[in-house]
Design an enzyme around this catalytic site. Structure first.
Site, short mmCIF file in Angstrom:
data_model
loop_
_atom_site.label_atom_id
_atom_site.label_comp_id
_atom_site.label_asym_id
_atom_site.label_seq_id
_atom_site.Cartn_x
_atom_site.Cartn_y
_atom_site.Cartn_z
N ARG A 1 34.82 -3.08 -2.27
CA ARG A 1 34.13 -1.86 -1.84
C ARG A 1 35.10 -0.94 -1.12
NH1 ARG A 1 29.43 -5.45 0.77
NH2 ARG A 1 28.23 -5.95 -1.10
N ASN B 1 18.26 -18.49 -0.31
CA ASN B 1 18.96 -17.22 -0.44
C ASN B 1 19.13 -16.96 -1.93
OD1 ASN B 1 20.63 -14.99 -0.42
ND2 ASN B 1 22.23 -15.91 0.81
N GLU C 1 24.35 -18.42 9.18
CA GLU C 1 23.18 -17.61 8.86
C GLU C 1 21.98 -18.47 8.48
OE1 GLU C 1 24.56 -13.68 6.75
OE2 GLU C 1 26.04 -15.25 6.30
N ASN D 1 39.48 -17.34 8.83
CA ASN D 1 40.70 -17.86 8.20
C ASN D 1 41.87 -16.89 8.21
OD1 ASN D 1 39.83 -20.52 6.95
ND2 ASN D 1 38.25 -19.15 6.19
N ARG E 1 16.10 -15.37 3.03
CA ARG E 1 16.92 -14.20 3.36
C ARG E 1 16.42 -13.02 2.51
NH1 ARG E 1 22.47 -12.18 0.90
NH2 ARG E 1 23.04 -10.63 2.46
N HIS F 1 24.24 -7.72 7.25
CA HIS F 1 24.80 -8.92 7.89
C HIS F 1 24.16 -9.18 9.25
CE1 HIS F 1 28.70 -8.02 5.46
NE2 HIS F 1 27.99 -8.94 4.82
#
Length: 418
Positions: free
Chosen positions: A258, A20, A403, A352, A107, A197
């Protein structure tokens, strides 16, 4: 979720390296696919940057041990050479030779509407991914740097596979992915919703079906990947029908830095008032907004939780906004699918965020959601838990995403059938 049986006529793929790549980083994980175990993993950071004060930018984890050191690595090729050394030559090597590695999975963020599943990388695929780079200018070029670094070091003898973040969302119908803009912008520039995602959403939507003892194609699931970047997907009978991120990962609900969805007129208004360029406004929306901006504290959820406990009103507001926006997406996706069987929380905050999970679920009573707060509070990162009773109409789960395993599984499936 198990891989398909590999017949004697197919290639045996045992060890897969998952890569990645970012613009100045390279994360890696080597997996033994006989039992889907992790042999080692790590990262090389600050590629092409000067290392100041002995900053340890090379990381290797083997079992429970972690090894770090500092080394200036000017290019991604240098970084991948270092990975090759760590894995197959160094003091803590986990294979006798790099030739023991059967395939490499990468990825890749943006596959546009061209790639609806993972593909074997070749010159034509690489050229197409380059052409898609304007849709993900910060990601696709970096992802390709990782591929090219591998080719520079090991040539093309080792098969490489591209696994696209957007591929899982390619089942969305046009009514979900189109924007009400002049149609020519879709035709000329590919302006539409793509979603991101996807690898995480794919993994946990399959995983929750396994946990429920159901077929993936028989259930309606809402998967919530919550982290510094966050997105939600509606997966109906094995296909994504909608997702919160859009043309870029900026769309949807508020995230660490964001903004999520904002009235477009607010954006143009601010640009005019502040005399901002498009690039400057883009930086504000992507890097200076979200939870960080509202709270005035941090983009890290742990810091927000601490400030909230101290009574910081802006931290409380940021968390309240975040939970409210997520709950609205869940509610709208339940409507879009005409029902929902399971809701999944995953990602760093999803796994979490005790307070956030509880607050989100408090909005979902109309679905019959009633979680066990003791189980919610006791769940630790990496653990799997069901927050509702197994006979609930809508079941709520915390599941750890993986992933890298999803990339390795896709890579194995493709390379095994060469």
């Amino acid at each position: 979720m198990m891989l398909k049986y590999i017949s004697s006529m197919e290639v045996t793929v045992l060890k897969i390296l998952v890569i990645n790549c970012g613009s100045s980083s390279l994360k890696y994980q080597l997996m033994d696919m006989t039992n889907e175990s992790v042999l080692c993993k790590g990262a090389i950071e600050r590629i092409g940057l000067k290392i100041e004060g002995g900053e340890e930018n090379v990381i290797l984890k083997v079992g429970g041990d972690k090894f770090t050191y500092d080394k200036e690595l000017p290019t991604h090729t240098d970084a991948f050479n270092e990975v090759k050394y760590l894995i197959s030559e160094g003091e803590h090597k986990v294979v006798n030779s790099f030739s023991d590695i059967d395939a490499i999975g990468h990825r890749v963020v943006q596959g546009g509407d061209k790639y609806k599943k993972s593909v074997l990388a070749d010159d034509d695929v690489v050229e197409t991914v380059k052409k898609l780079s304007p849709l993900a200018p910060l990601h696709n070029p970096a992802n390709l740097q990782g591929y090219e670094a591998c080719v520079n070091v090991v040539g093309k003898d080792v098969p490489q596979v591209f696994v696209f973040d957007t591929a899982f969302h390619s089942t969305m119908p046009a009514k979900a992915y189109m924007y009400a803009l002049p149609y020519e912008y879709y035709e000329k520039y590919g302006v539409r919703k793509y979603g991101f995602h996807g690898t995480s959403h794919k993994f946990v939507s399959h995983r929750v079906a396994d946990k429920m003892g159901k077929k993936f194609e028989d259930i309606k699931t809402i998967t919530c990947h919550l982290g510094n970047g966050s997105s939600i997907a509606a997966v109906k009978n094995g296909e994504v029908i909608d997702t919160s991120m859009g043309f870029t990962p900026l769309d949807g609900f508020m995230m660490g830095t964001r903004s999520g969805a904002v009235d477009p007129s607010a954006v143009t208004f601010i640009m005019k008032q502040e005399n901002l360029t498009p690039d400057e406004m883009d930086a504000i929306l992507n890097k200076k907004s979200g939870v960080n901006a509202v709270s005035g504290v941090s983009s890290d959820d742990r810091d927000i939780c601490a400030a909230q406990k101290e009574g910081n009103e802006r931290a409380i507001l940021a968390h309240e906004m975040q939970a409210y926006q997520i709950a609205k997406f869940i509610g709208s996706y339940a409507a879009a699918m005409n029902g929902v069987d399971a809701i999944v929380f995953t990602g760093g905050i999803g796994e979490n965020g005790v307070w956030l999970r509880s607050k989100i679920c408090s909005y979902l009573g109309f679905l019959g959601v009633e979680i066990n707060e003791d189980v919610n509070a006791a769940t630790v990162k990496g653990a799997e838990a069901e927050l509702t009773k197994s006979d609930s109409n809508v079941r709520v789960f915390i599941l750890a995403t993986d992933e890298e395993l999803m990339i390795a599984q896709d890579t194995k499936e493709i390379v095994s059938n060469l």
